[in-house]
Design a protein around this motif. Structure first.
Motif, PDB file in Angstrom:
ATOM      1  N   ASP A   1      -8.377   3.342  -4.061  1.00  0.00           N
ATOM      2  CA  ASP A   1      -7.785   2.331  -4.660  1.00  0.00           C
ATOM      3  C   ASP A   1      -7.386   2.413  -6.206  1.00  0.00           C
ATOM      4  O   ASP A   1      -8.183   3.249  -6.937  1.00  0.00           O
ATOM      5  CB  ASP A   1      -8.258   0.946  -4.567  1.00  0.00           C
ATOM      6  CG  ASP A   1      -7.598  -0.290  -4.779  1.00  0.00           C
ATOM      7  OD1 ASP A   1      -7.761  -0.738  -5.846  1.00  0.00           O
ATOM      8  OD2 ASP A   1      -6.758  -0.524  -3.872  1.00  0.00           O
TER       9      ASP A   1
ATOM     10  N   SER B   1      -2.734   1.381  -2.505  1.00  0.00           N
ATOM     11  CA  SER B   1      -3.299   0.287  -3.369  1.00  0.00           C
ATOM     12  C   SER B   1      -2.148  -0.742  -3.687  1.00  0.00           C
ATOM     13  O   SER B   1      -1.146  -0.269  -4.237  1.00  0.00           O
ATOM     14  CB  SER B   1      -3.957   0.830  -4.809  1.00  0.00           C
ATOM     15  OG  SER B   1      -4.351  -0.097  -5.469  1.00  0.00           O
TER      16      SER B   1
ATOM     17  N   GLU C   1       0.861  -1.154  -0.018  1.00  0.00           N
ATOM     18  CA  GLU C   1      -0.212  -0.027  -0.028  1.00  0.00           C
ATOM     19  C   GLU C   1       0.744   1.269   0.055  1.00  0.00           C
ATOM     20  O   GLU C   1       0.128   2.296   0.012  1.00  0.00           O
ATOM     21  CB  GLU C   1      -0.921   0.079   1.459  1.00  0.00           C
ATOM     22  CG  GLU C   1      -2.081  -0.949   1.080  1.00  0.00           C
ATOM     23  CD  GLU C   1      -1.702  -2.509   1.594  1.00  0.00           C
ATOM     24  OE1 GLU C   1      -0.676  -2.591   1.673  1.00  0.00           O
ATOM     25  OE2 GLU C   1      -2.610  -3.455   1.202  1.00  0.00           O
TER      26      GLU C   1
END
Lengths: 333, 476
Positions: free
Chosen positions: B196, B240, B132
């Motif tokens: 995302d 993401s 992430e």
């Protein structure tokens, strides 16, 4: 999105316009028998169902009998069986009683009806001289009849399997006289009965049938018994190949093949070969003379004549020249 | 200080906003930070320790704060909006004067480290995957492409989320118009939040494409690096673990990350298997329905009897049976993904038993239908892309419906529809079925089949003008 919904609705509404039928809602017909008795058509339907037993499926045959004043009516009666639609697309055999084949108009009407009703033409055709009810009672499975015919074909060469398309094609050919292999029941046992010419009362016995098949290259082998010094020997003719030609008003027939016999001593071979060739030549000559006399042709001879000369008037006057070339199996020469 | 009050007010007096004042020398310095976004240990050890030792005066405070504090990302801010933005990004602000601040990056590491790819496992090849953290993801790509030509342009997308998004491309390979197209699409995004990279897909894909996915998402840095070298554009977004690759052609979905680590013959076999799986997944249930409801004459006699025997006790039509099985399978798959780990494989076993043995024993469905739907569903799982798996699902349903309505004719109509969809789909205005149509012979060597690497020396001309990939080895 609206367009997609509209298309989907359209498809759903149109769904009722198709011939949708679940496979378990079909009565699958394996073999049918058609007979005519006193202006009533009898239709026998051998229906096959698969029954699940443990890890395998067993085929079970059930025979249904319907009648009608006409062929169409009889088939209409048999349109649904046990609330299931009758399905003929996997039909293997059609058994026709001899009573329907004597009259040319009648059998042609029968054939055109079968062609329209059954659509496909790859099912086998057979003629039965005994009442069909007994055939269906004893042999509801077409495979039993088929195996019997194949065995007879291999051993005696007196019968063969013909499909509807083949018989129909012969019928259309003007230089050909169409026929059907015939079988009968004798004391509940199947027996070949030669061939029946369609649209006439003519019937060939086993010997003539064999010669007809031989000259048509429909059989490649057969066996027969030959007496030598009060003893009968089983002789087999195999790898048979017949070549037909027409020259100078003469049908030239050349047959090649192999002879074999397990029991025959080697010293007797020459004698047996000569005897075989003599007998076969005689049979062929008698057969051709018989056909020429009646001006019929169940072999390609008339067709050959037409192909060579564009006319068939000379058929009955043509001579026959037969050449046989046999060798014993295993011999180098 | 008014600036402090405005900041507090802007954050609604949030409890995670820490404001601390320090009286150092002649000056009062306010430290403003978001407690959860910043690393307290960094602030304590490196900022405050040095800050308290600085000989700050009113004249030298700005210079000292900017030059002495140990961070290469120190920025001078003089705008309230900028200050609010940097606080949200995990920067610690040192407000030394009304309306003026120094921002020092003190971001807390809220990611999970570099793990293994869960959706794109390979036998050979690297095992690391994106996570992430934007910088980590960028670093993983830059490790593989150590070239100055690997350009990155940054955007902050989402009015409230302001997610850092990067567009990566090889400047010496990619076609400029493709980059411009992607940039244009991203700049048009006017939404509250992009949480995302998956949310970006709908902005990048063409609107008329409704069936097939045209933007590939991957969690593998090697796949992203390979795409860059082919002249494609990679988009990574903060928070993401998936990077987006565009343009993506149909044949790209038949490729797997393993394709560049194995022999060409093995890869060719596997790609053809996947293509075969694609066709099986779509057509097998429809074909079965068509053959058992409309075109029974196409079945061999024994098979027809077998099907008839199996379906004797089933009360439903073939379509209802197929839909029931398909939907049950999808429910089972979904519950398998979502179930808590503590439940173990009990759900899967129960579902399998119910769907399998019990349903057949109860006479609700036929055994052959289980086989057909299972083969179809398992074939559909041969793809790594979730979007492609979903597409196959929809196509399967469409084929089943068409087969039910029109039999084999319906299947052919569906096939025409499928081909029409494939040929009209575009990805960044490029034909989706390239290099099959339009035919690009050189590119065919690495599409449905894979030839030896020595024979693949050129890039896709649709993606780049710099076509030469590999040159002849120079003899020494």
């Amino acid at each position: 999105m609206k367009r997609l919904l509209l298309i989907l609705l359209l498809f759903l509404f149109l769904g009722g316009c198709t011939d949708y039928n679940e496979v378990n809602n079909l009565t699958i017909v394996d073999m049918i028998g058609i007979e005519k008795q006193e202006d009533t058509y009898h239709l026998y339907l051998s229906v096959v169902t698969g029954e699940k037993e443990e890890n395998q499926t067993e085929n079970k045959h059930t025979v249904y009998h319907v009648t009608g004043k006409s062929l169409g009516e009889a088939f209409q009666e048999g349109e649904t069986i046990n609330n299931k639609r009758t399905y003929y697309n996997h039909l293997a055999m059609v058994f026709i009683h001899s009573s329907l084949l004597e009259n040319r108009e009648e059998y042609q009407e029968l054939f055109s009806f079968l062609k329209k009703k059954l659509e496909q033409g790859d099912y086998l055709l057979l003629e039965g001289t005994s009442p069909l009810a007994s055939f269906f009672e004893l042999y509801p499975n077409h495979e039993d009849l088929e195996n019997f015919i194949l065995k007879e074909k291999e051993t005696k060469g007196t019968t063969t399997l013909l499909t509807f398309d083949e018989v129909n094609a012969n019928d259309f050919d003007q230089e050909y006289d169409a026929y059907l292999p015939s079988i009968q029941l004798e004391e509940n046992t199947l027996k070949t009965n030669g061939i029946t010419l369609l649209g006439s009362n003519m019937h060939y016995d086993d010997t003539s049938s064999r010669i007809s098949y031989l000259l048509s290259n429909k059989i490649k082998e057969y066996s027969f018994l030959i007496p030598i010094e009060e003893k009968y020997y089983q002789i087999k003719l195999s790898d048979l190949h017949v070549n037909l030609d027409y020259q100078e008003n003469t049908f030239k027939i050349t047959i090649k093949g192999q002879l074999e016999s397990e029991e025959l001593p080697k010293e007797k071979r020459k004698e047996v070969q000569e005897e075989t060739e003599k007998n076969l030549t005689k049979e062929i000559k008698q057969f051709i003379e018989m056909e020429q006399e009646q001006n019929i042709s169940t072999t390609p001879l008339k067709n050959l004549l037409y192909f060579k000369t564009k006319k068939t008037e000379a058929y009955q006057k043509s001579k026959t020249n037969i050449t046989l070339s046999f060798a014993w199996k295993g011999d180098l020469s | 200080m008014e600036t402090i009050e405005k900041i507090k007010e802007a954050f609604g007096n949030a409890s995670d906003l820490i404001v601390r004042d320090f009286h150092i020398g002649e000056c009062t310095i306010y430290l403003v930070q978001n407690e959860v976004l910043c690393t307290s240990s960094f602030i304590n050890e490196y900022i405050l320790t040095r800050l308290t030792k600085l000989p700050l005066t009113k004249q030298n405070k700005e210079e000292l704060l900017y030059n002495v504090l140990p961070d290469n990302s120190v920025k001078k801010l003089d705008d309230l909006d900028q200050m609010l933005d940097f606080i949200c990004k995990g920067f610690a602000l040192l407000i030394y004067e009304e309306g003026k601040a120094i921002a020092i990056e003190a971001k807390a590491s809220l990611d999970r480290g570099i793990g293994e790819a869960s959706n794109e496992s390979t036998i050979r090849g690297s095992k690391d995957s994106f996570n992430e953290n934007f910088n980590t993801n960028l670093g993983l790509i830059r490790r593989r492409i150590r070239s100055e030509h690997c350009f990155m342009e940054t955007y902050f997308l989402g009015k409230e989320s302001r997610v850092k998004t990067g567009i990566l491309y090889m400047n010496n390979i990619v076609l400029k118009e493709h980059v411009d197209t992607v940039k244009e699409k991203l700049e048009k995004i006017n939404v509250d939040g992009i949480l995302d990279s998956g949310s970006l897909k709908k902005y990048i894909e063409e609107k008329h494409n409704f069936l097939f996915p045209t933007v590939l998402s991957t969690e593998r840095p090697d796949r992203a690096a390979q795409a860059l070298l082919e002249g494609k554009i990679v988009i990574i977004a903060d928070n993401s673990p998936f990077a987006l690759i565009t343009p993506s052609f149909f044949v790209d979905y038949l490729h797997s990350p393993d394709d560049y680590y194995q022999r060409a013959s093995n890869i060719t076999f596997l790609r053809l298997i996947r293509l075969f799986a694609f066709l099986i997944a779509i057509f097998i249930p429809g074909l079965y329905i068509a053959l058992t409801t409309h075109n029974q004459d196409m079945l061999p006699f024994d098979l027809l009897l077998n099907f008839s025997a199996q379906r004797t006790s089933v009360p439903f039509s073939a379509l209802i049976e197929a839909l029931f099985m398909s939907i049950s399978f999808e429910i089972l798959r979904e519950s398998d993904i979502r179930k808590p780990a503590s439940m173990g494989s009990a759900v899967s076993i129960l579902g399998g038993l119910i769907l399998g043995d019990a349903a057949v024993s109860a006479g609700i469905i036929s055994p052959i239908m289980i086989i057909v739907i299972s083969i179809s569903a398992i074939s559909g799982l041969a793809f790594t892309s979730q979007e492609m798996i979903s597409t196959l699902r929809w196509l399967r349903f469409i084929m089943m419906l068409l087969a039910f309505l029109f039999g084999i004719f319906g299947i052919f109509c569906g096939l025409i529809f499928l081909l029409a969809s494939l040929t009209t789909t575009t990805t960044l205005n490029l034909p989706y079925l390239a290099p099959i149509t339009p035919l690009i012979k050189d590119e065919l060597k690495d599409s449905l089949i894979k030839m030896k690497s020595s024979k693949i020396r050129k890039r896709n001309p649709l993606l780049t003008k710099n076509k030469v990939r590999e040159r002849e080895a120079q003899e020494k």
